[in-house]
Design a protein around this motif. Structure first.
Motif, PDB file in Angstrom:
ATOM      1  N   LEU A 121       0.119  24.601 -56.881  1.00 59.11           N
ATOM      2  CA  LEU A 121       0.241  24.727 -58.340  1.00 59.11           C
ATOM      3  C   LEU A 121      -0.644  23.740 -59.088  1.00 59.11           C
ATOM      4  O   LEU A 121      -0.813  22.590 -58.678  1.00 59.11           O
ATOM      5  N   PHE A 123      -0.678  22.675 -63.421  1.00 61.17           N
ATOM      6  CA  PHE A 123       0.226  22.843 -64.574  1.00 61.17           C
ATOM      7  C   PHE A 123      -0.570  22.817 -65.869  1.00 61.17           C
ATOM      8  O   PHE A 123      -1.323  21.881 -66.126  1.00 61.17           O
ATOM      9  N   CYS A 146       2.812  19.657 -58.674  1.00 60.73           N
ATOM     10  CA  CYS A 146       1.582  20.224 -59.255  1.00 60.73           C
ATOM     11  C   CYS A 146       0.426  19.263 -58.977  1.00 60.73           C
ATOM     12  O   CYS A 146       0.604  18.045 -58.987  1.00 60.73           O
TER      13      CYS A 146
END
Ligand SMILES: Cc1cc2nc3c(=O)[nH]c(=O)nc-3n(C[C@H](O)[C@H](O)[C@H](O)COP(=O)(O)O)c2cc1C
Ligand SMILES: CC(C)CC(=O)C(=O)O
Length: 343
Positions: A121, A123, A146
Motif C-alpha cells: 500500500l 496512502f 503503508c
C-alpha cells in the motif's frame, strides 16, 4: 465504442446510475476526462525489429515498493459505491496480482482493514487545515504498513462534478463513511480541501513522517522542478482523471516537459486515460517510470470484486509485456520517445 470502453459499459449495467456517474464522471464539460484517453489514441508506435527482445522483464522499483510491473492502482474514493466489499476486495485483488494499491484518504474502509489483505500500500493524503488530525492520519497509515504518502496537490478547491450536480448526489448512502477521516476521539471529520495550501505543506509532511512522499497532480514543468527542490520522492503527472480543472492538458501531453524538468532525479508516474497495455507502453516510452490506473480498477471491482481487480491488473501487465515484445523492448528502460509518433 472502442474495446477499452467495454468494461465501463458493463459496469454501468450493474451499478446504480447515480453511483456509476459519481465514479465515471469528470468536471465541467468533461473535455479533460475524454482528452486523457484521446491523447493515447492519437499516438502510434514505431517499433524496433530484430532486437531479440526475449521475455520482457517488467520489474520496477518505486518508492517503498519493488513491483513485477510498472502499474500502480491510483487512489480513488468510495470503493463501496462500486462493490459492497469495497476496498477490502480491491486489496485482495491487488494482493493476488502482487500489485500496489494507493489507498484514498476518502476510502470507505479503514486503512488498517485494507492492510489486512496483505496488499502493498501507499496512502493518498489531502493535508487538512487541522494539522494535528492530518498527522494522526499519516501516523495511522504508517502504522498500518503503508510504504509512501501520496500528497494530492491539484485540489485547492473541489472540481465541479456536473453529473453529481444533476443527480443532486452530495452524501454517501447511509452506512458508508470515510473511515480514515475518523480522529483519535472517534469523531468523523468532513474533508476540507485547503485553498491556502502551499509548498510548505511538503516540508511539514516531511517533518511528520519518515515515509517517502510523492506529489500527485502536477502538470507544469515548473511545479515538477519545485517538487524536486522540495525534496519529494516522486511526481505523479495527473489531472485527477479530469475531475478537477476542466480544460487541463491531457496528462500524456503534459508528460514530456515534466520528465525533462525532473531529469531523472526522482521517479515520474502518470495517470489518466491508461486503458491498455499499449497505452502503458506509450506512457513509459514518453518517460514515465510507471502508470497509475483509476477507473478501470473500479469497473473490475464493480463487475467481479477481488477477482475483477486482479484480472484488470494481470491483463494490463500481460498486455504491456506483449506490446513490449512486439516493439522490440526487453525492459521498460528500452522504451524511448522515438518509438512514439503522432502521425
Ligand atoms: C471515483 C474517483 C475517485 C477519486 N478519488 C481520488 C482521491 O480520493 N484522491 C486522489 O488523489 N485522486 C482521486 N481520484 C483521481 C485518481 O487518483 C486518478 O488521478 C484518476 O482516476 C486517473 O485517471 P483514470 O481514472 O482515467 O485512470 C479519483 C478518481 C475517481 C475516478
Ligand atoms: C471526496 C473527493 C474529494 C475524492 C476525489 O478526489 C474525487 O472524487 O475525485
Amino acid at each position: 465504442m472502442t474495446p477499452s470502453r467495454e468494461p465501463e459499459r458493463r459496469a454501468r449495467d450493474v451499478l446504480d446510475p447515480v453511483h456509476f456517474d459519481a465514479l465515471a464522471g469528470g468536471a465541467g464539460s468533461e473535455r479533460t476526462l475524454t482528452g486523457n484517453e484521446d491523447a493515447f489514441v492519437r499516438r502510434r508506435l514505431r517499433p524496433r525489429v530484430l532486437r531479440g527482445p526475449g521475455t520482457p522483464d517488467l520489474s520496477t522499483h518505486l518508492p517503498g515498493a519493488r513491483l513485477a510491473a510498472p502499474v500502480v492502482v491510483a487512489p480513488t474514493a468510495f470503493h463501496r459505491l462500486a462493490h459492497r466489499a469495497g476496498e477490502v476486495a480491491t486489496g485482495e485483488g491487488v494482493a493476488a496480482a502482487h500489485g500496489l494499491l494507493t489507498v484514498s484518504m476518502m476510502a470507505t474502509t479503514a486503512v488498517e482493514d485494507i492492510a489486512e489483505t496483505g496488499a502493498a500500500l501507499w496512502f493518498q493524503l489531502y493535508v487538512q487545515p487541522d494539522r494535528a488530525f492530518t498527522a494522526d492520519v499519516v501516523a495511522r497509515a504508517e502504522a498500518a504498513g503503508c510504504r509512501a504518502i501520496v500528497l494530492t496537490v491539484d485540489s485547492p478547491v473541489r472540481g465541479r462534478h456536473v453529473r453529481d450536480e444533476r443527480h443532486r448526489f452530495t452524501d454517501l448512502p447511509a452506512g458508508l463513511v470515510c473511515e480514515n477521516m475518523r480522529g483519535r476521539d472517534g469523531r468523523l471529520r468532513d474533508l476540507v480541501v485547503d485553498p491556502d495550501l502551499g509548498w510548505d505543506a511538503v516540508a511539514w509532511l516531511r517533518g511528520t513522517t519518515s515515509l517517502p512522499v510523492l506529489v500527485k497532480g502536477v502538470l507544469h514543468p515548473a511545479d515538477a522542478r519545485l517538487a524536486v527542490e522540495h525534496g519529494v520522492d516522486g511526481v505523479v503527472v495527473s489531472n485527477h482523471g479530469g475531475r478537477q480543472l476542466d480544460g487541463a492538458l491531457a496528462t500524456l501531453d503534459a508528460l514530456p516537459a515534466v520528465v525533462d524538468a525532473v531529469a531523472g532525479r526522482v521517479p515520474v508516474l502518470l495517470d489518466g486515460g491508461v486503458r491498455s497495455g499499449v497505452d502503458a507502453l506509450v506512457a513509459l516510452a514518453l518517460g514515465a517510470d510507471a502508470v497509475m490506473v483509476g477507473r478501470p480498477v473500479l469497473w473490475g471491482l464493480a463487475l467481479s470484486g477481488a477477482d475483477g481487480v486482479r484480472a484488470v491488473l494481470d491483463d494490463l501487465a500481460d498486455a504491456l509485456a506483449h506490446a513490449m515484445a512486439l516493439a522490440g523492448a526487453h525492459r521498460p528502460a528500452d522504451l524511448t520517445p522515438d518509438l512514439v509518433v503522432v502521425p
